[in-house]
Scaffold this active site. Structure first.
Site, PDB file in Angstrom:
ATOM      1  N   GLU A  71       0.894  -1.351   0.136  1.00 55.62           N
ATOM      2  CA  GLU A  71       0.027  -0.153  -0.093  1.00 55.62           C
ATOM      3  C   GLU A  71       0.766   1.357   0.012  1.00 55.62           C
ATOM      4  OE1 GLU A  71      -2.821   0.634   2.855  1.00 55.62           O
ATOM      5  OE2 GLU A  71      -3.538  -1.431   3.060  1.00 55.62           O
ATOM      6  N   GLU A  75     -13.479   4.365  -0.248  1.00 54.84           N
ATOM      7  CA  GLU A  75     -14.385   3.551   0.553  1.00 54.84           C
ATOM      8  C   GLU A  75     -15.214   4.494   1.702  1.00 54.84           C
ATOM      9  OE1 GLU A  75     -12.510  -0.483   1.726  1.00 54.84           O
ATOM     10  OE2 GLU A  75     -10.734   1.063   1.431  1.00 54.84           O
ATOM     11  N   LYS A 103     -15.768   3.648   5.640  1.00 60.30           N
ATOM     12  CA  LYS A 103     -14.739   3.627   6.515  1.00 60.30           C
ATOM     13  C   LYS A 103     -14.729   4.626   7.618  1.00 60.30           C
ATOM     14  CE  LYS A 103     -10.596   2.299   5.208  1.00 60.30           C
ATOM     15  NZ  LYS A 103      -9.192   2.269   5.037  1.00 60.30           N
ATOM     16  N   GLU A 156      -9.320   8.996   5.394  1.00 57.92           N
ATOM     17  CA  GLU A 156      -9.590   7.538   5.078  1.00 57.92           C
ATOM     18  C   GLU A 156     -10.524   7.129   4.084  1.00 57.92           C
ATOM     19  OE1 GLU A 156      -8.249   4.807   6.671  1.00 57.92           O
ATOM     20  OE2 GLU A 156      -6.711   6.299   7.598  1.00 57.92           O
TER      21      GLU A 156
END
Length: 481
Positions: free
Chosen positions: A282, A336, A339, A345
């Protein structure tokens, strides 16, 4: 992905880089050999596919999207059946994951591991599964009871693959945060956290015996959160900066990504595992965040990911691993939206749910224009018959070259350990503060350093030689007769 526990890198800057002609020749050779020969896809570019969202496109649409890009690998955090099926017969490499919650059963019951492999691997013979990650950031997880179970779980998964005659094709690994390092400043002194050094040594023996990669999550984005100086931002974004010298070996690092990856390399080497390869599981940059999250913007996210991709495509590598690109999975394909945590995030996606780009980093196959430079002299801007003065003069951009290409040239040069200090604020060549002016200085700098041959002034056919001295005011371009 963790938003904390990442080491920033702030080495002593007092030492000068001991430049060597061998290193310069090598980086230039690599640039000419590889940067100009892009294929429609790059095997070292991957992307993370998270599913903590309620608005994701259908797996079939995502598979088509990926096929339209240079992305050749996808990392999942689980083993999503719909996505694995959708990627069948595409050739795209798939990394699947066993959840942290599955580790106790995988470690204690070989039959459970066999069933897991049967259900998540053997059930998809037409899908190109390449890695199974057993857990995510287990070593630094809140539940430390999983740490001693991680390796037995990996071994049972490996045994199940071996029994299915897939042990040589599919690798078994686990993903770590940068917090597994006890120190990373400077990179050459990095070692693993002593609290689990025995466990790490056993894991690395497994990797070495099975040829599986050590997977790590370096995030210059989080390093910047703890040091928000402008020069640190430039260092993190692969932009022109003064560089940071490793006081242990004298290497000057021009970007945070290389420094973080080389810190991991140093820790592996220090433990005696020079043969274990690194994979970046990542890395990414948030394009939006909460008011207290520094550096979150479309501009910075585009700069980081775009320059990272260019850096990987150059195949220059890192100072400790030159001449190759570390397999890198960018976080993330989509946002996302469910999240938890700070706003960042939920704001790492390269693409939107409608499949349009959040910002363009040149991943589309249609946006790539492969070119192959020839070892002949570029068309000069001065008289058609070259002279010795002209050939030994200066290298400047050709008229009409786009700012995007010039920025790519600039980023490349300044990532090679050359002195781009004059382009920094207050430097002799900072003004005019334009991409064209900065790229012109940088491109000439590489040409003069690399040997002053005509092919040293190519830059994918965006540069030319001139006998007209481009120096101005106090900005002196090296070169001339």
């Amino acid at each position: 992905m963790l938003s904390t526990l990442f080491h920033s890198y702030t080495p002593n800057l007092s030492m000068a880089l001991p430049a060597t002609s061998i290193h310069k020749f090598f980086t230039l050779f690599t640039f000419l050999l590889h940067l100009s020969s892009f294929t429609s896809s790059q095997s070292f570019i991957g992307v993370n596919y998270g599913v903590v969202a309620d608005n994701l496109p259908a797996p079939e649409a995502t598979a088509k999207l990926l096929q339209s890009t240079a992305i050749e690998k996808v990392r999942m955090y689980g083993a999503d059946p719909g996505m694995i099926r959708a990627l069948a017969n595409t050739g795209i490499g798939i990394v699947i994951g066993a959840a942290n919650g599955d580790i106790p059963a995988l470690a204690s019951d070989p039959n459970f591991a066999t069933q897991w492999v049967n259900s998540n691997v053997l059930a998809y013979p037409d899908s190109n599964i390449i890695v199974i990650n057993v857990g995510n950031e287990v070593m630094t997880a809140v539940d430390q009871s999983l740490v001693p179970l991680c390796l037995p779980a990996m071994q049972n998964v490996q045994n199940a693959l071996n029994a299915a005659s897939l042990g040589g094709k599919i690798k078994v690994s686990t993903v770590h945060s940068m917090a597994v390092l006890g120190s990373s400043d400077p990179p050459s002194s990095a070692v693993f956290n002593s609290g689990f050094s025995d466990t790490m040594r056993s894991l690395l023996k497994f990797h070495s015996a099975n040829g599986s990669p050590f997977m790590i999550n370096p995030y210059p984005f989080f390093a910047f959160q703890s040091d928000t100086r402008p020069e640190t931002l430039a260092f993190c974004l692969f932009q022109p900066n003064a560089g940071r010298v490793d006081s242990g070996n004298g290497i000057k690092y021009m970007n945070m990504f290389d420094a973080q990856v080389d810190a991991v390399r140093s820790a592996l080497n220090a433990m005696g595992f020079k043969d274990v390869e690194i994979v970046v599981a990542e890395t990414g940059w948030a394009y939006k965040g909460d008011p207290n999250e520094a550096g979150t913007s479309i501009e910075n996210a585009k700069a980081y990911n775009g320059n990272l991709i260019n850096h990987l495509r150059s195949k220059v590598g890192t100072p400790l691993m030159p001449g190759k690109s570390v397999d890198t999975y960018i976080f993330a394909l989509y946002d996302e939206n469910l999240k938890p945590g700070p706003g960042s995030e939920r704001s790492f996606g390269l693409f939107k749910p409608d499949l349009s780009v959040t910002y363009d980093v040149g991943l589309s196959k249609n946006s790539q224009t492969p070119t192959t430079p020839t070892p002949t002299s570029p068309t000069p801007t001065t008289p058609a018959t070259p002279s010795p003065v002209q050939a030994a003069g200066w290298c400047v951009p050709k008229p009409g070259v786009s700012d995007a290409q010039l920025q790519s040239n600039l980023d490349y040069v300044c990532s090679q350990g050359l002195d781009c200090g004059p382009l920094q604020p207050g430097g002799a060549c900072f003004e005019p503060n334009t991409v064209a002016s900065h790229a012109s200085y940088a491109m000439n700098l590489l040409y003069q350093t690399a040997g002053r041959n005509p092919w040293n002034c190519d830059f994918l056919q965006t540069a030319t030689l001139t006998s007209n001295n481009p120096s101005y005011n106090g900005c002196i371009y090296p070169g001339g007769v």
